[in-house]
Design a protein around this motif. Structure first.
Motif, PDB file in Angstrom:
ATOM      1  N   CYS B 202       0.822  -1.202   0.000  1.00 42.92           N
ATOM      2  CA  CYS B 202       0.000   0.000   0.000  1.00 42.92           C
ATOM      3  C   CYS B 202       0.856   1.252   0.000  1.00 42.92           C
ATOM      4  O   CYS B 202       1.995   1.250   0.455  1.00 42.92           O
ATOM      5  N   ASN B 203       0.297   2.354  -0.534  1.00 45.34           N
ATOM      6  CA  ASN B 203       1.004   3.635  -0.483  1.00 45.34           C
ATOM      7  C   ASN B 203       1.034   4.150   0.941  1.00 45.34           C
ATOM      8  O   ASN B 203       2.073   4.546   1.438  1.00 45.34           O
ATOM      9  N   ARG B 204      -0.122   4.113   1.584  1.00 48.38           N
ATOM     10  CA  ARG B 204      -0.184   4.551   2.973  1.00 48.38           C
ATOM     11  C   ARG B 204      -1.065   3.586   3.758  1.00 48.38           C
ATOM     12  O   ARG B 204      -1.916   2.912   3.205  1.00 48.38           O
ATOM     13  N   ILE B 205      -0.813   3.580   5.062  1.00 45.94           N
ATOM     14  CA  ILE B 205      -1.530   2.625   5.909  1.00 45.94           C
ATOM     15  C   ILE B 205      -2.052   3.346   7.141  1.00 45.94           C
ATOM     16  O   ILE B 205      -1.384   4.210   7.696  1.00 45.94           O
ATOM     17  N   LYS B 220       7.023   2.590   5.053  1.00 43.01           N
ATOM     18  CA  LYS B 220       8.420   2.842   5.375  1.00 43.01           C
ATOM     19  C   LYS B 220       8.538   3.697   6.640  1.00 43.01           C
ATOM     20  O   LYS B 220       9.245   3.364   7.588  1.00 43.01           O
ATOM     21  N   LYS B 221       7.789   4.776   6.646  1.00 43.37           N
ATOM     22  CA  LYS B 221       7.881   5.696   7.783  1.00 43.37           C
ATOM     23  C   LYS B 221       7.348   5.054   9.054  1.00 43.37           C
ATOM     24  O   LYS B 221       7.853   5.312  10.151  1.00 43.37           O
ATOM     25  N   SER B 230       9.490  -5.057  10.133  1.00 40.98           N
ATOM     26  CA  SER B 230       8.419  -5.340   9.182  1.00 40.98           C
ATOM     27  C   SER B 230       7.115  -4.717   9.683  1.00 40.98           C
ATOM     28  O   SER B 230       7.012  -4.334  10.849  1.00 40.98           O
ATOM     29  N   MET B 231       6.136  -4.693   8.788  1.00 42.05           N
ATOM     30  CA  MET B 231       4.820  -4.187   9.172  1.00 42.05           C
ATOM     31  C   MET B 231       4.197  -5.072  10.256  1.00 42.05           C
ATOM     32  O   MET B 231       3.410  -4.619  11.077  1.00 42.05           O
ATOM     33  N   ASN B 232       4.555  -6.334  10.209  1.00 45.34           N
ATOM     34  CA  ASN B 232       4.073  -7.266  11.215  1.00 45.34           C
ATOM     35  C   ASN B 232       4.415  -6.771  12.623  1.00 45.34           C
ATOM     36  O   ASN B 232       3.577  -6.754  13.521  1.00 45.34           O
ATOM     37  N   ASP B 233       5.677  -6.349  12.790  1.00 40.99           N
ATOM     38  CA  ASP B 233       6.125  -5.849  14.101  1.00 40.99           C
ATOM     39  C   ASP B 233       5.347  -4.603  14.498  1.00 40.99           C
ATOM     40  O   ASP B 233       4.913  -4.460  15.647  1.00 40.99           O
TER      41      ASP B 233
END
Lengths: 372, 243
Positions: B202-205, B220-221, B230-233
């Motif tokens: 995704c571009n933003r979450i 990323k940010k 990771s996003m998981n964390d």
């Protein structure tokens, strides 16, 4: 408008692709008409009888023969011993026990008065009533004959008596099929209208497709019309089909203008479809919808005057039937088909049906709007 | 001023005492792939249903494709596509009939439906299956078909509610190719998912916890912010912080 056409197209595709639907539309009605019309027959023949003849005289045998000559009764056992007859009654082997006491003939001649006993098996109330009625009228006619035979030796001195002869208007032969077939057609049309429409809407909920439809620009009235109209069409087709079968198989009379039947059916179906819609608004699965509809249908059908006349119900129950749409349709279809009733007779009921249609559909639509 | 596809301000939904969505405020840009994350019961579906015009908000404001979700629901519905986690095509209709039905109720002309059907079947490589009942298709195919039908009327925004649940990794990848294609055409994608690898696409979450948006940024940010690999964390840190 175009939206409705797309929904209609989809509905018909789905309905006719459903393997259960075609038999429901074409086979069930025929079976229902044939089976119910033959089975729902109030004329009872072959009532089995035990005769306890303790007199065994000419007169007692004449009474017995007269009973069986009527064709309504068949002899199960002839005995001298009442206990045997009671045993048969308890074992549910006979419907009626007629006891002719000793000295029947003698008392009849000498005392001008004699008693016979009739025991009726009332496990099945309506059968018992008929058995009693038939037997009583036969015994009465026997009685009359005896008096005539006995006293009429002197012609001038013959006892006065009234002969009643009845003619049945609108159904001269008292053909029960003429009476039942139109009523059963009503049930058929009702089942399609109320059951299938409700279940069809709930199916969308069950499958989750309604969620998808709700995010599309489909208006609610588009959806409702698109969903109900197919069943309106199918039910009217069903009525036509049933009338044709009724004419071909039972030769039912079309005394009146069938246009009134269809006009009434059209409005009546709007009531039934509205009910289906209403049920669908507070049920989540097809099973729930079916049970709820079934509950109401059983009451409506039993209280419709289809099988038992409304007039024989207690007053409070008769009041309830004022709110029973099936009762009106049964009445109107019989009126038009058997009696040939016209606009003047039908319009009052048509008005009531219109009110029903407006009320139930308003409630259903209002309730449906709340859901999403 | 930027061109926003979705704008919400203090959007709230209460069910009795329970606050399902608590004053969420965010914007989604036109053409963006916006990931909407959160544990089960965090309020994602409620928020999404409000944005789709399925549910009236209790308070706050929201505009979708420039239309107000209180007063212009019909216009909102015309400009969005929606695909829910529950498969929502008609199993007893064929692929072609489903396309025709949905095309029809979105007001496409017969010619448009014909062209769309052709293009769509070609894109999905399903020309042979056009006349098959949807019930006979494998789940992954159904999901792809479902997505294509959700965008059949060229909506400016498409809402995807856990679109890839229960689908194998290869099909999921193909599914995301479809999403990218749509995004390239300028369609805004609003997607909820439980797969963190998908979140990275995704571009933003945004991450919702207990009805509130706890984090909102690029993947990323977010990873930098939470000092995670990771996003998981990131997700676990936020979701666990609550309990």
């Amino acid at each position: 408008m175009r939206t409705i056409l797309f929904i209609l197209q989809k509905e018909f595709l789905q309905i006719f692709r459903n393997r259960a639907m075609l038999p429901i539309i074409f086979i069930v009605p025929v079976v229902q008409l044939l089976v119910l019309s033959f089975a729902a027959n109030y004329e009872i023949r072959n009532l089995s009888v035990d005769i306890v003849d303790q007199d065994n005289s000419t007169w007692s045998r004449q009474l017995r023969d007269k009973l069986f000559a009527s064709g309504y009764f068949s002899l199960n056992r002839q005995t001298y011993n009442p206990k045997e007859a009671y045993a048969d009654l308890e074992a549910d082997k006979v419907d009626l026990v007629l006891t002719i006491p000793q000295h029947f003939e003698r008392d009849l001649v000498r005392e001008d008065e004699v008693k016979v006993q009739m025991l009726v098996n009332a496990i099945n109330g309506s059968k018992a009533g008929l058995a009693n009625g038939y037997a009583t009228s036969i015994i009465n006619s026997f009685n009359r004959q005896v008096r005539l035979d006995w006293l009429a030796m002197d012609e001038d001195n013959a006892p006065e008596h009234m002969d009643i002869s009845a003619r049945y208007w609108y159904n001269p032969d008292m053909n029960y099929k003429f009476f039942m077939v139109p009523g059963i057609l009503v049930v058929l049309v009702t089942l399609i209208g109320a059951f299938l429409s409700g279940m069809n809407i709930v199916k969308e909920k069950e499958m989750g497709t309604i969620e998808q439809l709700n995010v599309t620009p489909i208006r609610k009235h588009h959806f409702i019309i698109g969903k109900l109209l197919p069943f309106w069409i199918i039910a009217l087709f069903e009525l036509t089909f049933g009338l044709v079968v009724g004419k071909l198989v039972f030769n039912i009379p079309f005394a009146g203008n069938l246009g009134y039947v269809f006009l009434f059916a059209g409005i009546y179906l709007i009531v039934m479809l509205g009910m289906g819609l209403l049920v669908s608004t507070f049920t989540e699965t097809q099973q729930q919808a079916m049970f709820i509809t079934w509950f109401f249908m059983i009451i409506f059908i039993l209280m419709s005057g289809l099988f038992t006349p409304v007039e024989s119900m207690p007053v409070w129950a008769q009041k309830i039937t004022l709110f029973n749409p099936i009762a009106y349709f049964v009445k109107v279809i019989r009126m038009v088909m058997l009696k040939g009733s016209g606009w003047a007779d039908v319009r009052y009921y048509l008005g009531i049906m219109l009110v029903f249609a407006v009320v139930i559909n308003s409630v259903a639509v209002w309730n449906y709007r709340k859901t999403v | 001023m930027k061109n926003y596809a979705i704008v919400t301000k203090e959007l709230t939904k209460r069910f009795g005492d329970f606050i399902a969505t608590n004053a969420i405020t965010f914007e989604v840009e036109q053409g963006e792939i916006f990931g909407f994350l959160g544990a089960n019961g965090a309020g994602k579906t409620t928020a999404m249903r409000m944005l789709c015009g399925l549910l009236k908000p209790s308070s706050g404001e929201a505009k979708v494709a420039g239309f107000d979700v209180y007063t212009q629901t019909e216009k909102v519905k015309q400009s969005i596509g929606y695909m829910s986690q529950k498969f929502s095509l008609y199993e007893d209709l064929t692929v072609k009939e489903n396309i025709r039905f949905y095309g029809g109720i979105y007001g496409l002309s017969n010619q448009q439906i014909k062209d769309k059907t052709h293009a769509l079947l070609q894109q999905l490589n399903m020309e042979k299956e056009a006349g098959h009942l949807v019930s006979s298709l494998p789940l992954g195919w159904k999901q792809k078909l479902s997505f294509s039908i959700a965008v059949i009327h060229d909506p400016s925004i498409v809402f995807l509610d856990e679109p890839t649940g229960g689908v194998d990794p290869i099909t999921r990848r193909q599914f995301w190719d479809l999403i990218y294609e749509a995004a390239d055409r300028g369609v805004t994608i609003f997607v909820t998912t439980h797969y963190m690898d998908e979140a990275e696409y995704c571009n933003r979450i945004s991450i919702m916890v207990d009805g509130k948006i706890k984090a909102l940024d690029t993947p990323k940010k977010l990873k930098e912010q939470f000092n995670a690999d990771s996003m998981n964390d990131v997700f676990l840190q936020l979701a666990r912080a609550k309990s």
